[in-house]
Design a protein around this motif. Structure first.
Motif, short mmCIF file in Angstrom:
data_model
loop_
_atom_site.label_atom_id
_atom_site.label_comp_id
_atom_site.label_asym_id
_atom_site.label_seq_id
_atom_site.Cartn_x
_atom_site.Cartn_y
_atom_site.Cartn_z
N CYS A 13 -16.92 44.35 -26.58
CA CYS A 13 -17.43 45.35 -27.51
C CYS A 13 -18.67 46.08 -27.01
N GLU A 14 -19.13 45.76 -25.80
CA GLU A 14 -20.33 46.35 -25.22
C GLU A 14 -21.59 45.93 -25.96
N GLY A 15 -21.51 44.86 -26.76
CA GLY A 15 -22.66 44.37 -27.51
C GLY A 15 -23.67 43.66 -26.63
N PRO A 16 -24.85 43.38 -27.20
CA PRO A 16 -25.92 42.75 -26.43
C PRO A 16 -25.68 41.24 -26.25
N PRO A 17 -25.93 40.73 -25.05
CA PRO A 17 -25.74 39.31 -24.79
C PRO A 17 -26.97 38.49 -25.20
N CYS A 18 -26.74 37.26 -25.61
CA CYS A 18 -27.78 36.29 -25.94
C CYS A 18 -27.44 35.01 -25.18
N ILE A 19 -28.43 34.20 -24.87
CA ILE A 19 -28.17 32.94 -24.21
C ILE A 19 -28.84 31.81 -24.98
N ASP A 20 -28.13 30.69 -25.09
CA ASP A 20 -28.65 29.50 -25.74
C ASP A 20 -28.54 28.33 -24.79
N GLY A 21 -29.53 27.46 -24.84
CA GLY A 21 -29.53 26.25 -24.05
C GLY A 21 -29.70 25.03 -24.95
N GLY A 27 -27.24 17.76 -28.66
CA GLY A 27 -26.85 19.04 -29.21
C GLY A 27 -28.03 19.87 -29.69
N GLU A 28 -29.25 19.38 -29.49
CA GLU A 28 -30.45 20.08 -29.92
C GLU A 28 -30.65 21.34 -29.08
N MET A 29 -30.90 22.47 -29.76
CA MET A 29 -31.19 23.72 -29.05
C MET A 29 -32.58 23.61 -28.44
N LEU A 30 -32.70 24.05 -27.20
CA LEU A 30 -33.96 23.96 -26.47
C LEU A 30 -34.47 25.35 -26.10
N CYS A 31 -35.76 25.47 -25.97
CA CYS A 31 -36.37 26.71 -25.48
C CYS A 31 -36.15 26.80 -23.98
N SER A 40 -35.72 12.13 -14.83
CA SER A 40 -34.95 11.82 -16.04
C SER A 40 -33.46 12.11 -15.84
N ASP A 41 -32.67 11.58 -16.73
CA ASP A 41 -31.23 11.82 -16.71
C ASP A 41 -30.83 12.83 -17.79
N GLN A 42 -31.75 13.68 -18.20
CA GLN A 42 -31.46 14.64 -19.26
C GLN A 42 -30.40 15.62 -18.78
N LEU A 43 -29.41 15.86 -19.64
CA LEU A 43 -28.30 16.76 -19.33
C LEU A 43 -28.43 18.01 -20.20
N TYR A 44 -28.14 19.15 -19.60
CA TYR A 44 -28.28 20.43 -20.30
C TYR A 44 -26.95 21.17 -20.35
N GLU A 45 -26.85 22.02 -21.36
CA GLU A 45 -25.69 22.90 -21.51
C GLU A 45 -26.21 24.27 -21.91
N ALA A 46 -25.55 25.32 -21.42
CA ALA A 46 -25.95 26.67 -21.79
C ALA A 46 -24.73 27.58 -21.78
#
Length: 114
Positions: A13-21, A27-31, A40-46
């Motif tokens: 749709c040519e809309g604006p992209p956003c990104i979440d991590g 499942g907590e959203m991170l800055c 650490s063994d912290q694993l991330y998803e984005a």
């Protein structure tokens, strides 16, 4: 300092992209400036998504990147950068298949009986 990447608009749709991590385990959203402890063994998803139509790019996670691409000890910013790169590249990957199907009339619905 991480080199900025301009995100492409939504291929639908040519809309604006956003990104979440996210923290992949909780499942907590991170800055995006979330601190990374290399021990650490912290694993991330984005993933990148369209603000207008909601289309999602591929979900990128540090566990899968480690297993299949041998990329380890990634920060949230690293995972987000890969998500942006894949968002920007995704609409071009299969274009040759689409063009080949176009020549054979496969991109029409309903298709004529063969």
């Amino acid at each position: 300092m991480i080199e900025p990447i301009k995100m492409n608009p939504c291929p639908f749709c040519e809309g604006p992209p956003c990104i979440d991590g996210y923290d992949q385990m909780t499942g907590e959203m991170l800055c995006d400036d979330h601190p990374h402890d290399e021990g650490s063994d912290q694993l991330y998803e984005a993933y990148v998504h369209c603000h207008d139509c909601g289309a999602n790019g591929p979900r990128i996670d540090s566990l899968t990147l480690g297993i299949f691409e041998h990329r380890y000890d990634l920060s949230l910013m690293d995972v987000m950068r890969i998500a942006v790169e894949r968002w920007n590249d995704r609409h071009n990957k299969a274009r040759n298949c689409y063009d080949a199907g176009e020549k054979e009339g496969l991109n029409i619905w309903p298709r004529a009986e063969a």
